[in-house]
Design an enzyme around this catalytic site. Structure first.
Site, short mmCIF file in Angstrom:
data_model
loop_
_atom_site.label_atom_id
_atom_site.label_comp_id
_atom_site.label_asym_id
_atom_site.label_seq_id
_atom_site.Cartn_x
_atom_site.Cartn_y
_atom_site.Cartn_z
N ASP A 68 35.23 5.72 -13.42
CA ASP A 68 36.05 6.81 -12.87
C ASP A 68 35.53 7.04 -11.45
O ASP A 68 34.87 6.16 -10.89
CB ASP A 68 35.95 8.07 -13.76
CG ASP A 68 37.03 9.09 -13.43
OD1 ASP A 68 38.19 8.88 -13.79
OD2 ASP A 68 36.72 10.12 -12.78
N LYS B 26 46.44 10.55 -23.42
CA LYS B 26 46.78 9.26 -22.81
C LYS B 26 46.69 8.13 -23.84
O LYS B 26 47.59 7.31 -23.97
CB LYS B 26 45.83 8.98 -21.64
CG LYS B 26 46.21 7.73 -20.86
CD LYS B 26 45.24 7.37 -19.77
CE LYS B 26 45.03 8.43 -18.74
NZ LYS B 26 44.47 7.91 -17.48
N THR C 77 46.56 -0.36 -13.46
CA THR C 77 47.06 1.01 -13.30
C THR C 77 48.20 1.02 -12.28
O THR C 77 49.26 1.62 -12.51
CB THR C 77 45.93 1.95 -12.84
OG1 THR C 77 44.87 1.88 -13.78
CG2 THR C 77 46.41 3.39 -12.71
N ALA D 85 45.70 10.41 -5.60
CA ALA D 85 44.42 10.82 -5.02
C ALA D 85 43.65 11.70 -6.00
O ALA D 85 42.79 11.21 -6.71
CB ALA D 85 44.66 11.52 -3.69
N LYS E 22 35.31 11.56 -22.06
CA LYS E 22 35.08 11.46 -20.61
C LYS E 22 33.63 11.89 -20.36
O LYS E 22 33.07 12.69 -21.13
CB LYS E 22 36.01 12.42 -19.86
CG LYS E 22 36.24 12.06 -18.42
CD LYS E 22 37.36 11.06 -18.27
CE LYS E 22 37.56 10.68 -16.81
NZ LYS E 22 38.72 9.79 -16.65
N VAL F 261 43.87 2.22 -6.43
CA VAL F 261 45.20 2.17 -7.06
C VAL F 261 46.31 2.28 -6.02
O VAL F 261 47.24 1.48 -5.98
CB VAL F 261 45.36 3.29 -8.12
CG1 VAL F 261 46.77 3.30 -8.68
CG2 VAL F 261 44.34 3.14 -9.23
N SER G 118 40.17 -1.91 -13.46
CA SER G 118 41.49 -1.72 -14.07
C SER G 118 42.52 -1.19 -13.05
O SER G 118 43.66 -0.90 -13.40
CB SER G 118 41.39 -0.73 -15.24
OG SER G 118 40.89 0.49 -14.76
P1 NAI Z 1 39.93 5.88 -5.22
O1 NAI Z 1 38.74 6.78 -5.11
O2 NAI Z 1 39.75 4.42 -5.04
O3 NAI Z 1 41.04 6.34 -4.15
C1 NAI Z 1 41.41 7.66 -3.96
C2 NAI Z 1 41.89 7.78 -2.51
O4 NAI Z 1 42.47 9.06 -2.34
C3 NAI Z 1 40.77 7.64 -1.48
O5 NAI Z 1 41.16 6.73 -0.47
C4 NAI Z 1 40.62 9.07 -0.94
O6 NAI Z 1 40.21 9.10 0.42
C5 NAI Z 1 42.01 9.61 -1.11
N1 NAI Z 1 42.12 11.07 -1.21
C6 NAI Z 1 41.31 11.93 -1.87
N2 NAI Z 1 41.78 13.18 -1.76
C7 NAI Z 1 42.91 13.11 -1.01
C8 NAI Z 1 43.85 14.06 -0.55
N3 NAI Z 1 43.73 15.37 -0.83
N4 NAI Z 1 44.89 13.63 0.20
C9 NAI Z 1 45.04 12.32 0.50
N5 NAI Z 1 44.17 11.37 0.08
C10 NAI Z 1 43.13 11.77 -0.64
O7 NAI Z 1 40.58 6.21 -6.64
P2 NAI Z 1 41.60 5.33 -7.48
O8 NAI Z 1 40.85 4.48 -8.45
O9 NAI Z 1 42.57 4.70 -6.55
O10 NAI Z 1 42.34 6.43 -8.35
C11 NAI Z 1 43.34 7.26 -7.76
C12 NAI Z 1 43.74 8.32 -8.77
O11 NAI Z 1 44.27 7.69 -9.93
C13 NAI Z 1 42.60 9.21 -9.24
O12 NAI Z 1 43.10 10.50 -9.46
C14 NAI Z 1 42.21 8.58 -10.57
O13 NAI Z 1 41.64 9.52 -11.45
C15 NAI Z 1 43.56 8.11 -11.09
N6 NAI Z 1 43.49 7.02 -12.04
C16 NAI Z 1 42.87 5.85 -11.68
C17 NAI Z 1 42.80 4.81 -12.59
C18 NAI Z 1 42.17 3.49 -12.23
O14 NAI Z 1 42.36 2.52 -13.00
N7 NAI Z 1 41.46 3.39 -11.12
C19 NAI Z 1 43.36 4.94 -13.95
C20 NAI Z 1 44.07 6.18 -14.18
C21 NAI Z 1 44.08 7.18 -13.25
#
Ligand code: NAI
Length: 351
Positions: free
Chosen positions: A118, A67, A153, A241, A79, A187, A149
């Protein structure tokens, strides 16, 4: 198992500490420092075993190397995982003490590893880590950081979805395209707002059905049950997710033309990129489209960018993807293979 996992890994070092007080395993994977200090978030999670936690940290730190390299940042890939028996409640004393001890571990690495947020780790947690080490990005603005962030994103993914639609459809317009967002967390919910404002027809899903319904109500969108996501008809499927959603089992079910979302490590195996291509589905490589988060942290906290520079760099994610799609078509390879080559070339040039 520990030995086999580390022997089979291409990274530089793994730091392992067992925290007796909490029975947590603290694992830091420094995959590469070729381009600069290894940077990547800390995941707080209850794993079934230390082996499972190690597998996660090795895989995730390697993805961070790709990345950072693809984003053109002078940072390496790292990480960390805090594998706890049970995730301590936000604001609890146990969580605070765990994070302070973790801060000491990060400090002991003298800047080889820079930590950030994370899963289950947010600004408030990083403020605590920052009491013990300066090698932390993404603290609250009040504590001298640049905050979450997630907005950056989401904006980067939004530009990436637009570029993907332009490549996949002859009219190239986002308006009236049906976009399915899986996971409306930090996100996904922000991305959904950007897509709605651009005129997309939104379908939202989350493991937390009530949350999906609530965000959908607020945006005038529809929501569906999380288990219907894979076979729901849409133009764009946007995984926001968890990782591993694209596999030999799930790809045959998909009814979309584009997969473009924020989740890290969306492909279960590298062969899944070929499976998507064989089904005529355009895949936006995850580590390119979701780089807005690292761009935000590096830009604001290390490179002194202003908002205009940041806006331009996030829009650049769309341009980078458009070039990857075109080169991949010309060379008859998948976009994922082309993105890997881009990152590997930069690493090879630097080493
Ligand atoms: P978050 O934890 O705030 O949101 C994730 C959401 O996905 C939660 O509402 C959860 O209930 C839902 N979820 C989990 N498993 C699921 C499934 N099987 N089906 C449907 N919904 C499900 O996480 P965030 O920060 O929004 O990140 C989302 C993804 O993006 C993650 O994979 C993260 O690693 C990736 N990411 C996030 C970044 C950031 O700046 N926050 C940067 C780069 C990647």
């Amino acid at each position: 198992m520990f030995e086999r996992l580390i022997r089979g890994w291409s990274g530089e070092q793994v730091v392992v500490r067992f925290d007796e007080v909490s029975s947590a395993w603290m694992l830091i994977g420094v995959h590469s420092t070729v381009l600069g200090p290894a940077m990547g978030g800390t995941r707080l999670k209850a794993y079934r075993s230390p082996d499972e936690a190690l597998t996660d940290v090795l895989r995730l730190s390697q993805a961070m190397t790709m990345k950072q390299a693809a984003a053109g940042l002078d940072l390496g890939g790292g990480k960390a995982v805090l594998a706890v028996p049970e995730v301590p409640a936000p604001g609890s004393q146990a969580r605070r003490e765990l994070l302070l001890r973790y801060g000491d571990l990060v400090a002991s690495m003298g800047g080889t590893y820079l930590t950030a947020a994370d899963m289950n780790i947010g600004e408030a947690d990083l403020d605590i880590v920052g009491e013990r080490t300066m090698h932390v990005l993404g603290r609250s603005v009040a504590c001298g950081g640049s905050g979450s962030s997630a907005g950056a994103t989401a904006l980067g993914v939004f530009h990436g979805i637009r570029a993907s639609i332009r490549h996949a459809f002859s009219d190239g317009d986002l308006a009236d395209r049906r976009v399915l967002v899986q996971g409306v967390g930090a996100v996904g919910a922000r991305l959904a707002t950007l897509l709605r404002d651009a005129g997309a027809r939104l379908v939202l899903a989350d493991l937390d059905d009530e949350r999906a319904a609530q965000v959908a109500r607020g945006l005038g969108a529809t929501s569906i049950a999380a288990h219907h996501v894979l076979d729901a008809e849409c133009d764009v499927f946007s995984p926001c997710a968890t990782g591993g959603v694209l596999s030999a089992e799930s790809i045959p079910l998909l009814r979309c033309r584009v997969v473009a979302g924020a989740a890290n490590n969306q492909l279960a195996t590298r062969w899944d990129a070929e499976r998507l291509r064989d089904r005529g589905i355009l895949f936006a490589p995850d580590f390119v489209i979701n780089a807005g988060g690292v761009i935000h942290l590096a830009g604001y906290e290390r490179l002194g960018w202003d908002d205009a520079q940041m806006t331009a760099r996030l829009a650049g994610i769309g341009q980078a993807l458009a070039e990857i799609f075109e080169r991949a078509d010309r060379q008859g390879v998948t976009p994922a293979a082309e993105a890997d080559r881009l990152a590997q070339d930069r690493l090879a040039a630097a080493s």
